[in-house]
Design an enzyme around this catalytic site. Structure first.
Site, PDB file in Angstrom:
ATOM      1  CE1 TYR A   9      12.217  31.808   2.872  1.00  5.11           C
ATOM      2  CE2 TYR A   9      12.266  29.415   2.825  1.00  5.11           C
ATOM      3  CZ  TYR A   9      12.105  30.620   2.173  1.00  5.11           C
ATOM      4  OH  TYR A   9      11.825  30.637   0.834  1.00  5.11           O
TER       5      TYR A   9
ATOM      6  NE  ARG B 219      -6.397   0.162  10.815  1.00  4.34           N
ATOM      7  CZ  ARG B 219      -5.174   0.113  10.284  1.00  4.34           C
ATOM      8  NH1 ARG B 219      -4.409   1.189  10.236  1.00  4.34           N
ATOM      9  NH2 ARG B 219      -4.694  -1.025   9.816  1.00  4.34           N
TER      10      ARG B 219
ATOM     11  CE  LYS C   1      -0.317  -0.347   5.043  1.00  3.31           C
ATOM     12  NZ  LYS C   1      -1.111  -0.932   6.138  1.00  3.31           N
TER      13      LYS C   1
END
Ligand SMILES: *Cc1c(COP(=O)(O)O)cnc(C)c1O
Length: 380
Positions: A275, A146, A47
């Protein structure tokens, strides 16, 4: 500074790329098969684009190495494999709830998971309308909470599916929540519930052709969890679900992530980098820029915490990781050049950086690191 470019640039390895080691993959499949009983089947879980390794090429390689079954999470992942000409049985791990999906499943000869009676009823109605039979897998929940019907309702659930003339049950399975845990309490509880479900089915005279329970960790814990088939994902790719399982089977990492130095510059003491200037040079420094960033799957949380390997040496990363580029402090490595290959994950001479190293730094798991590498990176 003199800028030298390596001659071995080519179109795929100019910026950043993922290398897949098919020998390591074949090694892992045969190692895993060696810890299975001869009659136990190996289902390879590919998957999420084979955990970022490339589902189609991985599928072909594992089937060549002796895998019996493929598993994917979504319908479209299964369709992609069929379109690529892969004929092996393919089980869909995710839940299916609509007639449209069921029609596609039939069209592409995929094997869905049914998680409860409601889904079973949608399958039964759709298949009756179409006059089609379909092989399916049934999921029970023994403690993962699940997908699946609760284990103590297994018999009722299975009977409902079994009495539908259009559904043919190929397997019944459950999924382990804590198989990588040193504490065996939950895995043993789940195992007892799984055994209870199987006992109940037997007591009601219901025969199921295959039952399976183990993921990679369950497979490594011991043969008592293997049943008719194991469903291995992470182990296939050469990683261990937990350090204490390392001695159970010999695995080699399949993925390496590499890029190149694209730019080098010298800056004075006190210079801020990237940054937010989260890094300030405390000495006159040489900075190398490499051509990979968080848009490629390098977690930004690794900023100022990761290192890379160039020419057999660890090099520290500095400043915030940006979308497409990352800076390194190469002040102590004056011989490095633009074009030099940088290993982010993988091995270079005798040094290694693994997905586990990254996962440990940022507090996640190697699974997430592997499937985080984006399609912008060619797989070679
Ligand atoms: C993803 C998955 C697996 C594979 O898990 P690994 O820990 O990567 O081996 C097995 N079974 C199910 C149901 C899954 O969702």
């Amino acid at each position: 500074m003199k800028i030298v470019t390596n001659e071995d640039f080519n179109s795929l390895t100019q910026r950043a790329w993922v290398e897949i080691d098919y020998q390591a993959l074949a090694h892992n499949v045969s190692s895993l098969k060696r810890i299975l009983a001869p009659e136990t089947k190996l289902m390879t879980v590919i998957k999420a684009d084979a955990y970022g390794h490339g589902a189609i090429t991985v599928a072909k390689a594992v089937l060549d190495s002796g895998a019996d079954y493929l598993a994917i999470a979504t319908l479209s992942e299964g369709i992609d494999l069929r379109k690529a000409g892969i004929n092996a049985p393919i089980m869909i791990l995710g839940a299916i709830n609509t007639p449209d999906e069921i029609k596609e499943i039939i069209r592409w000869n995929l094997e869905p998971t049914i998680c409860n009676s409601e889904q079973g009823a949608i399958f039964a109605r759709t298949l009756a309308d179409l006059g089609q039979r379909l092989s399916v897998h049934l999921k029970i929940d023994t403690g993962m909470s699940r997908l699946g019907t609760l284990w103590h309702e297994t018999v009722t659930f299975v009977k409902e599916i079994k009495y539908c003339p259009y559904l043919s049950i190929k397997s019944l399975y459950s999924h382990l929540a804590t198989a990588d845990d040193l504490d065996p309490t939950v895995i043993n509880l789940q195992h007892e519930r799984f055994k209870e479900a199987i006992r109940e089915l037997k007591a009601h005279g219901i025969h199921i052709p295959m039952v399976h329970l183990a993921n990679s960790a369950g497979t490594m814990v011991g043969q008592e969890f293997h049943y008719d088939m194991v469903r291995v994902g992470l182990g296939l790719y050469g990683l261990y679900p937990a350090p204490h399982l390392r001695d159970k089977v010999s695995l080699k990492p399949v993925m390496a992530v590499k890029t190149r130095i694209t730019h080098i510059k010298e800056v004075p003491v006190g210079t801020g980098v990237s940054y937010g200037h989260s890094f300030k040079c405390d000495r006159p420094s040489t900075i190398a820029v490499i051509g990979i960033g968080y848009a490629d799957g390098v977690p930004r949380l690794l900023s100022n915490k990761m290192k890379v390997i160039i020419r057999g040496k660890y090099i520290p990363q500095i400043g915030n990781i940006t979308m497409d580029q990352i800076m390194l402090d190469i002040t102590d490595f004056p011989d490095l050049k633009v074009g030099d290959i940088v290993t982010l994950i993988g091995q270079n001479s005798d040094l290694t950086i693994s997905a586990d190293d990254w996962a440990n730094i940022i507090g996640t798991i190697s699974w997430e690191i592997l499937c985080g590498f984006k399609h912008r990176l060619p797989r070679i």
